[in-house]
Design a protein around this motif. Structure first.
Motif, PDB file in Angstrom:
ATOM      1  N   GLU A 281       0.491   9.298  20.149  1.00 27.29           N
ATOM      2  CA  GLU A 281      -0.262  10.068  19.141  1.00 27.29           C
ATOM      3  C   GLU A 281      -0.129   9.486  17.746  1.00 27.29           C
ATOM      4  O   GLU A 281      -0.661  10.036  16.795  1.00 27.29           O
ATOM      5  N   PHE A 282       0.608   8.392  17.612  1.00 25.93           N
ATOM      6  CA  PHE A 282       0.850   7.841  16.274  1.00 25.93           C
ATOM      7  C   PHE A 282      -0.462   7.298  15.694  1.00 25.93           C
ATOM      8  O   PHE A 282      -1.082   6.400  16.244  1.00 25.93           O
ATOM      9  N   LEU A 283      -0.880   7.886  14.576  1.00 21.37           N
ATOM     10  CA  LEU A 283      -2.172   7.505  13.974  1.00 21.37           C
ATOM     11  C   LEU A 283      -2.003   6.590  12.772  1.00 21.37           C
ATOM     12  O   LEU A 283      -2.889   5.817  12.430  1.00 21.37           O
ATOM     13  N   GLY A 284      -0.876   6.753  12.085  1.00 24.63           N
ATOM     14  CA  GLY A 284      -0.692   5.997  10.847  1.00 24.63           C
ATOM     15  C   GLY A 284       0.309   6.717   9.969  1.00 24.63           C
ATOM     16  O   GLY A 284       1.144   7.469  10.459  1.00 24.63           O
TER      17      GLY A 284
ATOM     18  N   ASN B 256       2.073  -3.907  15.735  1.00 24.66           N
ATOM     19  CA  ASN B 256       0.677  -3.576  15.441  1.00 24.66           C
ATOM     20  C   ASN B 256       0.300  -3.880  13.983  1.00 24.66           C
ATOM     21  O   ASN B 256      -0.726  -3.397  13.495  1.00 24.66           O
ATOM     22  N   SER B 257       1.154  -4.648  13.307  1.00 28.57           N
ATOM     23  CA  SER B 257       0.921  -5.008  11.886  1.00 28.57           C
ATOM     24  C   SER B 257       0.797  -3.775  11.000  1.00 28.57           C
ATOM     25  O   SER B 257       0.159  -3.836   9.956  1.00 28.57           O
ATOM     26  N   PHE B 258       1.384  -2.668  11.419  1.00 28.13           N
ATOM     27  CA  PHE B 258       1.168  -1.453  10.646  1.00 28.13           C
ATOM     28  C   PHE B 258       2.385  -1.098   9.789  1.00 28.13           C
ATOM     29  O   PHE B 258       3.506  -1.042  10.269  1.00 28.13           O
ATOM     30  N   GLY B 259       2.121  -0.825   8.511  1.00 25.20           N
ATOM     31  CA  GLY B 259       3.196  -0.446   7.586  1.00 25.20           C
ATOM     32  C   GLY B 259       3.859  -1.652   6.945  1.00 25.20           C
ATOM     33  O   GLY B 259       4.648  -1.515   6.017  1.00 25.20           O
ATOM     34  N   VAL B 260       3.513  -2.857   7.441  1.00 26.03           N
ATOM     35  CA  VAL B 260       4.185  -4.071   6.953  1.00 26.03           C
ATOM     36  C   VAL B 260       3.718  -4.416   5.542  1.00 26.03           C
ATOM     37  O   VAL B 260       4.512  -4.753   4.667  1.00 26.03           O
TER      38      VAL B 260
ATOM     39  N   ASP C 166      -0.320   8.272  -2.772  1.00 24.79           N
ATOM     40  CA  ASP C 166      -1.248   9.283  -2.247  1.00 24.79           C
ATOM     41  C   ASP C 166      -2.431   8.649  -1.530  1.00 24.79           C
ATOM     42  O   ASP C 166      -3.592   8.842  -1.899  1.00 24.79           O
ATOM     43  N   ARG C 167      -2.127   7.861  -0.497  1.00 23.72           N
ATOM     44  CA  ARG C 167      -3.184   7.220   0.286  1.00 23.72           C
ATOM     45  C   ARG C 167      -2.920   7.484   1.746  1.00 23.72           C
ATOM     46  O   ARG C 167      -1.784   7.705   2.161  1.00 23.72           O
ATOM     47  N   LEU C 168      -3.981   7.391   2.519  1.00 23.57           N
ATOM     48  CA  LEU C 168      -3.850   7.541   3.960  1.00 23.57           C
ATOM     49  C   LEU C 168      -3.977   6.158   4.576  1.00 23.57           C
ATOM     50  O   LEU C 168      -4.900   5.419   4.252  1.00 23.57           O
ATOM     51  N   GLU C 169      -3.033   5.783   5.443  1.00 22.40           N
ATOM     52  CA  GLU C 169      -3.091   4.475   6.107  1.00 22.40           C
ATOM     53  C   GLU C 169      -3.330   4.722   7.589  1.00 22.40           C
ATOM     54  O   GLU C 169      -2.512   5.373   8.237  1.00 22.40           O
ATOM     55  N   ILE C 170      -4.442   4.221   8.105  1.00 23.66           N
ATOM     56  CA  ILE C 170      -4.783   4.449   9.520  1.00 23.66           C
ATOM     57  C   ILE C 170      -4.506   3.179  10.325  1.00 23.66           C
ATOM     58  O   ILE C 170      -4.921   2.088   9.916  1.00 23.66           O
ATOM     59  N   MET C 171      -3.822   3.318  11.447  1.00 26.12           N
ATOM     60  CA  MET C 171      -3.480   2.134  12.254  1.00 26.12           C
ATOM     61  C   MET C 171      -4.638   1.758  13.181  1.00 26.12           C
ATOM     62  O   MET C 171      -5.275   2.619  13.770  1.00 26.12           O
ATOM     63  N   ASP C 172      -4.880   0.452  13.285  1.00 28.00           N
ATOM     64  CA  ASP C 172      -5.907  -0.047  14.204  1.00 28.00           C
ATOM     65  C   ASP C 172      -5.196  -0.545  15.455  1.00 28.00           C
ATOM     66  O   ASP C 172      -4.488  -1.543  15.421  1.00 28.00           O
ATOM     67  N   ARG C 173      -5.364   0.174  16.574  1.00 25.15           N
ATOM     68  CA  ARG C 173      -4.651  -0.248  17.793  1.00 25.15           C
ATOM     69  C   ARG C 173      -5.351  -1.410  18.488  1.00 25.15           C
ATOM     70  O   ARG C 173      -4.779  -2.072  19.335  1.00 25.15           O
TER      71      ARG C 173
ATOM     72  N   SER D  65      22.391   2.857  -4.472  1.00 21.62           N
ATOM     73  CA  SER D  65      22.773   4.196  -3.983  1.00 21.62           C
ATOM     74  C   SER D  65      21.599   4.962  -3.356  1.00 21.62           C
ATOM     75  O   SER D  65      21.755   6.067  -2.882  1.00 21.62           O
ATOM     76  N   MET D  66      20.414   4.353  -3.353  1.00 20.15           N
ATOM     77  CA  MET D  66      19.253   5.003  -2.725  1.00 20.15           C
ATOM     78  C   MET D  66      18.425   3.952  -2.000  1.00 20.15           C
ATOM     79  O   MET D  66      18.286   2.832  -2.472  1.00 20.15           O
ATOM     80  N   THR D  67      17.885   4.337  -0.827  1.00 16.23           N
ATOM     81  CA  THR D  67      16.996   3.406  -0.134  1.00 16.23           C
ATOM     82  C   THR D  67      15.638   4.069   0.118  1.00 16.23           C
ATOM     83  O   THR D  67      15.585   5.185   0.625  1.00 16.23           O
ATOM     84  N   PRO D  68      14.536   3.400  -0.266  1.00 18.14           N
ATOM     85  CA  PRO D  68      13.223   3.922   0.115  1.00 18.14           C
ATOM     86  C   PRO D  68      12.963   3.559   1.583  1.00 18.14           C
ATOM     87  O   PRO D  68      13.391   2.493   2.033  1.00 18.14           O
ATOM     88  N   ILE D  69      12.289   4.450   2.322  1.00 16.28           N
ATOM     89  CA  ILE D  69      12.021   4.149   3.733  1.00 16.28           C
ATOM     90  C   ILE D  69      10.518   4.163   4.003  1.00 16.28           C
ATOM     91  O   ILE D  69       9.811   5.083   3.573  1.00 16.28           O
ATOM     92  N   TRP D  70      10.050   3.100   4.655  1.00 16.01           N
ATOM     93  CA  TRP D  70       8.663   3.028   5.123  1.00 16.01           C
ATOM     94  C   TRP D  70       8.666   3.138   6.643  1.00 16.01           C
ATOM     95  O   TRP D  70       9.615   2.674   7.288  1.00 16.01           O
ATOM     96  N   PHE D  71       7.619   3.738   7.192  1.00 21.23           N
ATOM     97  CA  PHE D  71       7.510   3.859   8.655  1.00 21.23           C
ATOM     98  C   PHE D  71       6.356   2.985   9.128  1.00 21.23           C
ATOM     99  O   PHE D  71       5.381   2.799   8.400  1.00 21.23           O
ATOM    100  N   GLY D  72       6.472   2.457  10.353  1.00 22.18           N
ATOM    101  CA  GLY D  72       5.359   1.644  10.835  1.00 22.18           C
ATOM    102  C   GLY D  72       5.622   1.067  12.207  1.00 22.18           C
ATOM    103  O   GLY D  72       6.545   1.459  12.915  1.00 22.18           O
ATOM    104  N   SER D  73       4.780   0.104  12.566  1.00 22.44           N
ATOM    105  CA  SER D  73       4.903  -0.581  13.844  1.00 22.44           C
ATOM    106  C   SER D  73       4.605  -2.053  13.578  1.00 22.44           C
ATOM    107  O   SER D  73       3.456  -2.426  13.376  1.00 22.44           O
ATOM    108  N   ALA D  74       5.663  -2.866  13.554  1.00 21.96           N
ATOM    109  CA  ALA D  74       5.485  -4.279  13.192  1.00 21.96           C
ATOM    110  C   ALA D  74       4.560  -4.980  14.175  1.00 21.96           C
ATOM    111  O   ALA D  74       3.714  -5.774  13.785  1.00 21.96           O
TER     112      ALA D  74
END
Length: 531
Positions: A179-182, A262-266, A189-196, A251-260
């Motif tokens: 069900e992972f869409l992006g 599928n080139s997503f989030g990279v 404030d953007r929507l990132e949609i993954m292309d499978r 002392s802080m780490t930002p976290i991004w989510f993705g699927s390498a």
């Protein structure tokens, strides 16, 4: 943090970072996607920057390709937008952690890759500790969201708890597994949609105006949208907002989510490294701290790779430039030998492809081909005597004897072992009594790698055999006490490839006995490579 004058533009655009992860978290895939988006390759899975003739990937040693693991840190340089990225790939396998520790001395930030299903694994924890020791800023990428992943809050909690660092989400996943869409990009404030359908395509970005924008409904099913809005509201309430100063302090780490895969989030991750990551940082030396914008060139060797091209028996020293603007053909002082060195054919790397480096700036990593003059920890300067600090050498955890199964090649074996010792691939100890060598490594897999490399690169078949010793300690202390201890304990004494005295032990009891009987003696498990 003190605010210095801005760095010269060429240095300020450098971002030098390492990727750290537990094996199988997807580090090699992520590295390839970085090269893909940096325009260095046309298709993930092969580096094709130089035509079709030389296809390769960031894992270029034969054993790495056979086993599918990275065992030596390779450095790659490429441009992304206005930035110059110097990416140092590190071995994720714990058997090669010393190579990784040293690599982290040469970078300004680390990208920690976590598997969305497994969370924080043991090796990640170890590597993280090293980053902590150096106060390295850490960017986190939670990979494999297109597989069944754990709850996002659970992953963030685990990082905060195990690694004792605040986590600030830079993006938020929409669904997981099938069900992972992006992701929703929280910083912009953007929507990132993954292309499978196409794994090498950059995800589509939809410009929207906040989470309540009605256009969201065109892209996300109602149930997932409701959950996203609820999760993000909770995250904004419970988790700290991104603060660059705290990130740079470590002392802080930002976290991004993705699927390498599928080139997503990279791309978002790369944008984050470029926008928020640190510029080249000052480097500590025994004499003083070296600032990147100093006019004179300085640098230190953090890795030596022998036989990158087996046909030429060459050795390449990887040098992190700490300051200045380097130009090909420069004469630099090799501080340890006090001899000048003409650097006529420095190289920039794209995995095992190389091109001549006409110039390089502070923050860059260049390779200097040499015939054994350069060792890990060496400093190169335009004349000043500097010794860079903080490059560790660790006591090995496993010791074995080694001999050639072809007696005619015993002499060649010594040469091969010394090469590997200088490269940092293993510790080689010459016991005071008897012939032969004791080889020490951090993990058992390294013995396989050494045996395979000695045979492939030198044509010497070898056998590793059990040793009576279980650990090694460097001996330090007042000269006369050390001499007496060495005289009394000859059967335990060896020397490493630098000629330093080493105490080989079977039991912790041996270590306690020496410390008790010889006041002033120190037996250390690490040695700083400072020359």
């Amino acid at each position: 943090m003190t605010h210095h004058a801005p760095l010269p533009p060429e240095i300020a655009r450098r971002r030098t970072f390492a990727i750290i992860a537990h094996p199988d978290a997807g580090k090699t895939t992520l590295t390839e996607k970085f090269l893909l988006f940096g325009g260095a390759i046309q298709m993930a899975g092969q580096v094709r920057a130089k035509g079709e003739a030389r296809r390769t990937r960031s894992d270029f040693m034969k054993l790495e390709q056979d086993r599918g693991i990275s065992v030596s840190a390779s450095a790659m340089s490429f441009d992304f937008k206005q930035f110059r990225f110097n990416l140092v790939d590190t071995p994720g396998h714990s058997d090669f952690s010393e190579d990784t520790y040293r690599t982290l001395t040469a970078v300004d930030t680390a990208v920690m890759v976590i598997d969305g299903a497994k969370g924080v694994e043991s090796q990640t924890r170890k590597l993280f500790e090293v980053c902590r020791l150096r106060d390295l800023p850490i960017v986190t990428f939670c990979n494999k969201m297109d597989r069944e992943a754990r709850d996002t809050f659970e992953i963030i909690d685990e990082i905060q708890e195990h690694l004792a660092i605040d986590v600030s989400p830079a993006s938020w996943p929409i669904g997981s597994g099938r069900e992972f869409l992006g992701c929703y990009d929280l910083l912009n404030d953007r929507l990132e949609i993954m292309d499978r359908a196409d794994r090498n395509r950059v995800a589509e970005s939809v410009e929207i105006n906040g989470l309540d924008d009605p256009r969201m409904e065109q892209h996300i099913p109602a149930d997932l949208l409701a959950k996203l809005r609820e999760d993000v509201a909770m995250a904004r309430e419970l988790l700290p907002a991104f603060d660059r100063e705290r990130f740079l302090e470590g002392s802080m780490t930002p976290i991004w989510f993705g699927s390498a895969i599928n080139s997503f989030g990279v791309k978002e991750l790369m944008d984050g490294i470029g926008t928020y990551g640190p510029e080249p940082q000052p480097q500590p030396a025994a004499e003083r701290t070296v600032a990147p914008d100093e006019p004179h060139v300085t640098g230190f060797v953090f890795k030596v790779q022998a036989n990158m091209d087996p046909k030429h028996r060459d050795r390449v020293a990887f040098v992190r430039l700490a300051s200045g603007h380097f130009e090909r053909g420069m004469k630099l002082l090799h501080v340890r030998s006090k001899k000048p060195m003409s650097v006529t054919s420095p190289v920039l790397f794209l995995a095992s492809d190389r091109e001549l480096a006409e110039e390089a700036w502070a923050g860059d990593i260049i390779g200097i081909p040499n015939h054994g003059q350069l060792r890990i920890g060496d400093a190169l300067t335009e004349g000043e005597v500097l010794r860079f600090t903080g490059i560790p050498s660790f006591a090995p955890e496993l010791l074995q004897g080694v001999r050639s199964t072809d007696p005619m090649k015993a002499k060649h074996l010594e040469k091969a072992l010394m090469q590997f010792a200088e490269e940092g691939a293993a510790k080689v100890f010459k016991p005071s009594i008897g012939s032969g060598f004791v080889v020490g490594v951090v993990g058992a897999l390294q013995f396989d790698v050494l045996a395979s490399r000695i045979e492939i690169e030198y044509g010497i078949p070898v056998r590793f055999e059990a040793s009576q010793f279980t650990s090694a300690r460097w001996v330090q202390g007042p000269k006369e006490v050390v001499e007496k201890m060495v005289e009394d304990n000859k059967q335990f004494i060896a020397h490493d490839n630098d000629g330093d005295t080493v105490f080989l032990t079977r039991l912790q009891w041996d270590i306690d006995r020496v410390i008790r009987d010889y006041p002033g003696i120190r037996l250390t498990a690490t040695k700083e490579l400072m020359v």
